[in-house]
Motif scaffolding. Structure first.
Motif, PDB file in Angstrom:
ATOM      1  N   ASN A   1     -25.224  36.905 117.729  1.00 11.93           N
ATOM      2  CA  ASN A   1     -23.868  37.289 117.310  1.00 11.93           C
ATOM      3  C   ASN A   1     -23.533  38.704 117.772  1.00 11.93           C
ATOM      4  O   ASN A   1     -22.422  38.968 118.232  1.00 11.93           O
ATOM      5  N   TYR A   2     -24.476  39.609 117.633  1.00  9.17           N
ATOM      6  CA  TYR A   2     -24.275  40.988 118.090  1.00  9.17           C
ATOM      7  C   TYR A   2     -24.005  41.014 119.590  1.00  9.17           C
ATOM      8  O   TYR A   2     -23.057  41.654 120.052  1.00  9.17           O
ATOM      9  N   CYS A   3     -24.827  40.309 120.360  1.00  8.12           N
ATOM     10  CA  CYS A   3     -24.665  40.276 121.818  1.00  8.12           C
ATOM     11  C   CYS A   3     -23.331  39.648 122.206  1.00  8.12           C
ATOM     12  O   CYS A   3     -22.661  40.123 123.130  1.00  8.12           O
ATOM     13  N   ALA A   4     -22.935  38.601 121.503  1.00  4.03           N
ATOM     14  CA  ALA A   4     -21.651  37.952 121.788  1.00  4.03           C
ATOM     15  C   ALA A   4     -20.501  38.903 121.496  1.00  4.03           C
ATOM     16  O   ALA A   4     -19.523  38.957 122.250  1.00  4.03           O
ATOM     17  N   LYS A   5     -20.632  39.660 120.430  1.00  6.28           N
ATOM     18  CA  LYS A   5     -19.552  40.575 120.023  1.00  6.28           C
ATOM     19  C   LYS A   5     -19.331  41.672 121.058  1.00  6.28           C
ATOM     20  O   LYS A   5     -18.192  41.976 121.403  1.00  6.28           O
ATOM     21  N   ILE A   6     -20.399  42.251 121.569  1.00  2.72           N
ATOM     22  CA  ILE A   6     -20.220  43.339 122.544  1.00  2.72           C
ATOM     23  C   ILE A   6     -20.204  42.830 123.975  1.00  2.72           C
ATOM     24  O   ILE A   6     -19.864  43.570 124.888  1.00  2.72           O
ATOM     25  N   GLY A   7     -20.579  41.574 124.148  1.00  2.00           N
ATOM     26  CA  GLY A   7     -20.655  40.968 125.478  1.00  2.00           C
ATOM     27  C   GLY A   7     -22.097  41.006 125.964  1.00  2.00           C
ATOM     28  O   GLY A   7     -22.774  42.033 125.853  1.00  2.00           O
ATOM     29  N   TYR A   8     -22.567  39.879 126.501  1.00  2.00           N
ATOM     30  CA  TYR A   8     -23.968  39.777 126.916  1.00  2.00           C
ATOM     31  C   TYR A   8     -24.309  40.745 128.036  1.00  2.00           C
ATOM     32  O   TYR A   8     -25.391  41.324 128.046  1.00  2.00           O
ATOM     33  N   GLU A   9     -23.395  40.945 128.950  1.00  4.10           N
ATOM     34  CA  GLU A   9     -23.681  41.897 130.031  1.00  4.10           C
ATOM     35  C   GLU A   9     -23.834  43.302 129.468  1.00  4.10           C
ATOM     36  O   GLU A   9     -24.763  44.025 129.822  1.00  4.10           O
ATOM     37  N   ALA A  10     -22.958  43.679 128.559  1.00  2.09           N
ATOM     38  CA  ALA A  10     -23.054  44.999 127.928  1.00  2.09           C
ATOM     39  C   ALA A  10     -24.306  45.111 127.058  1.00  2.09           C
ATOM     40  O   ALA A  10     -24.848  46.204 126.879  1.00  2.09           O
ATOM     41  N   ALA A  11     -24.766  43.987 126.538  1.00  6.02           N
ATOM     42  CA  ALA A  11     -25.942  43.981 125.664  1.00  6.02           C
ATOM     43  C   ALA A  11     -27.261  43.977 126.435  1.00  6.02           C
ATOM     44  O   ALA A  11     -28.319  44.116 125.819  1.00  6.02           O
ATOM     45  N   LEU A  12     -27.225  43.828 127.754  1.00  6.74           N
ATOM     46  CA  LEU A  12     -28.478  43.741 128.526  1.00  6.74           C
ATOM     47  C   LEU A  12     -29.455  44.880 128.235  1.00  6.74           C
ATOM     48  O   LEU A  12     -30.648  44.625 128.075  1.00  6.74           O
ATOM     49  N   PRO A  13     -29.017  46.144 128.136  1.00 15.13           N
ATOM     50  CA  PRO A  13     -29.987  47.200 127.813  1.00 15.13           C
ATOM     51  C   PRO A  13     -30.673  46.985 126.467  1.00 15.13           C
ATOM     52  O   PRO A  13     -31.874  47.240 126.334  1.00 15.13           O
ATOM     53  N   ILE A  14     -29.954  46.461 125.482  1.00 11.37           N
ATOM     54  CA  ILE A  14     -30.552  46.183 124.173  1.00 11.37           C
ATOM     55  C   ILE A  14     -31.513  44.993 124.286  1.00 11.37           C
ATOM     56  O   ILE A  14     -32.608  45.021 123.730  1.00 11.37           O
ATOM     57  N   ILE A  15     -31.093  43.967 125.008  1.00 11.18           N
ATOM     58  CA  ILE A  15     -31.950  42.796 125.206  1.00 11.18           C
ATOM     59  C   ILE A  15     -33.250  43.227 125.893  1.00 11.18           C
ATOM     60  O   ILE A  15     -34.341  42.843 125.467  1.00 11.18           O
ATOM     61  N   GLU A  16     -33.138  44.040 126.928  1.00 11.09           N
ATOM     62  CA  GLU A  16     -34.328  44.535 127.638  1.00 11.09           C
ATOM     63  C   GLU A  16     -35.207  45.374 126.717  1.00 11.09           C
ATOM     64  O   GLU A  16     -36.442  45.262 126.754  1.00 11.09           O
ATOM     65  N   LYS A  17     -34.577  46.178 125.869  1.00 10.84           N
ATOM     66  CA  LYS A  17     -35.345  47.008 124.918  1.00 10.84           C
ATOM     67  C   LYS A  17     -36.112  46.109 123.947  1.00 10.84           C
ATOM     68  O   LYS A  17     -37.282  46.360 123.654  1.00 10.84           O
ATOM     69  N   TRP A  18     -35.476  45.065 123.455  1.00  8.45           N
ATOM     70  CA  TRP A  18     -36.151  44.155 122.540  1.00  8.45           C
ATOM     71  C   TRP A  18     -37.305  43.448 123.234  1.00  8.45           C
ATOM     72  O   TRP A  18     -38.367  43.275 122.657  1.00  8.45           O
ATOM     73  N   PHE A  19     -37.102  43.028 124.490  1.00  8.98           N
ATOM     74  CA  PHE A  19     -38.177  42.362 125.225  1.00  8.98           C
ATOM     75  C   PHE A  19     -39.351  43.301 125.507  1.00  8.98           C
ATOM     76  O   PHE A  19     -40.466  42.842 125.713  1.00  8.98           O
TER      77      PHE A  19
END
Length: 116
Positions: free
Chosen positions: A5-23
């Motif tokens: 939901n967070y990624c969808a709200k800000i946009g998945y492309e914009a969320a990539l740095p957060i996704i990478e940080k989590w990974f």
């Protein structure tokens, strides 16, 4: 679900740095949450248009120290292979299958791929 939901709200492309940080997190629970939280990857607009990005995020976890994370990554790659079999096949073709851990993920990820 909250992560998706967070990624969808800000946009998945914009969320990539957060996704990478989590990974990259030291916690297996966080790494797995990144993988599971975005399933099914190709139903997410950015990853539907750029499946290679999802594959690149998931593939390094084929040798993760946590079986829990490895299985999640393998299952996510398997899901992606339903829509983008050639991209997943190309990725799997680069894997060194000399370890049991990588073989396990390979088996999960290649389940729906036919040999050609």
């Amino acid at each position: 679900m909250v992560f998706d939901n967070y990624c969808a709200k800000i946009g998945y492309e914009a969320a990539l740095p957060i996704i990478e940080k989590w990974f990259a997190d030291k916690s297996a629970n966080i790494r797995r949450a990144a993988s599971e939280g975005l399933r099914v990857w190709t139903n997410r607009e950015h990853f539907r248009e750029h499946p290679e990005t999802a594959i690149a995020l998931l593939a390094p976890h084929k040798a993760d120290e946590s079986e829990y994370v490895r299985k999640s990554a393998g299952n996510a790659l398997r899901d992606i292979s339903k829509k983008f079999p050639e991209l997943v096949r190309l990725e799997l073709g680069t894997w060194d299958l000399s370890s049991k851990q990588v073989q396990q993920v390979y088996k999960l990820a290649s389940k729906f791929l036919t040999t050609s």
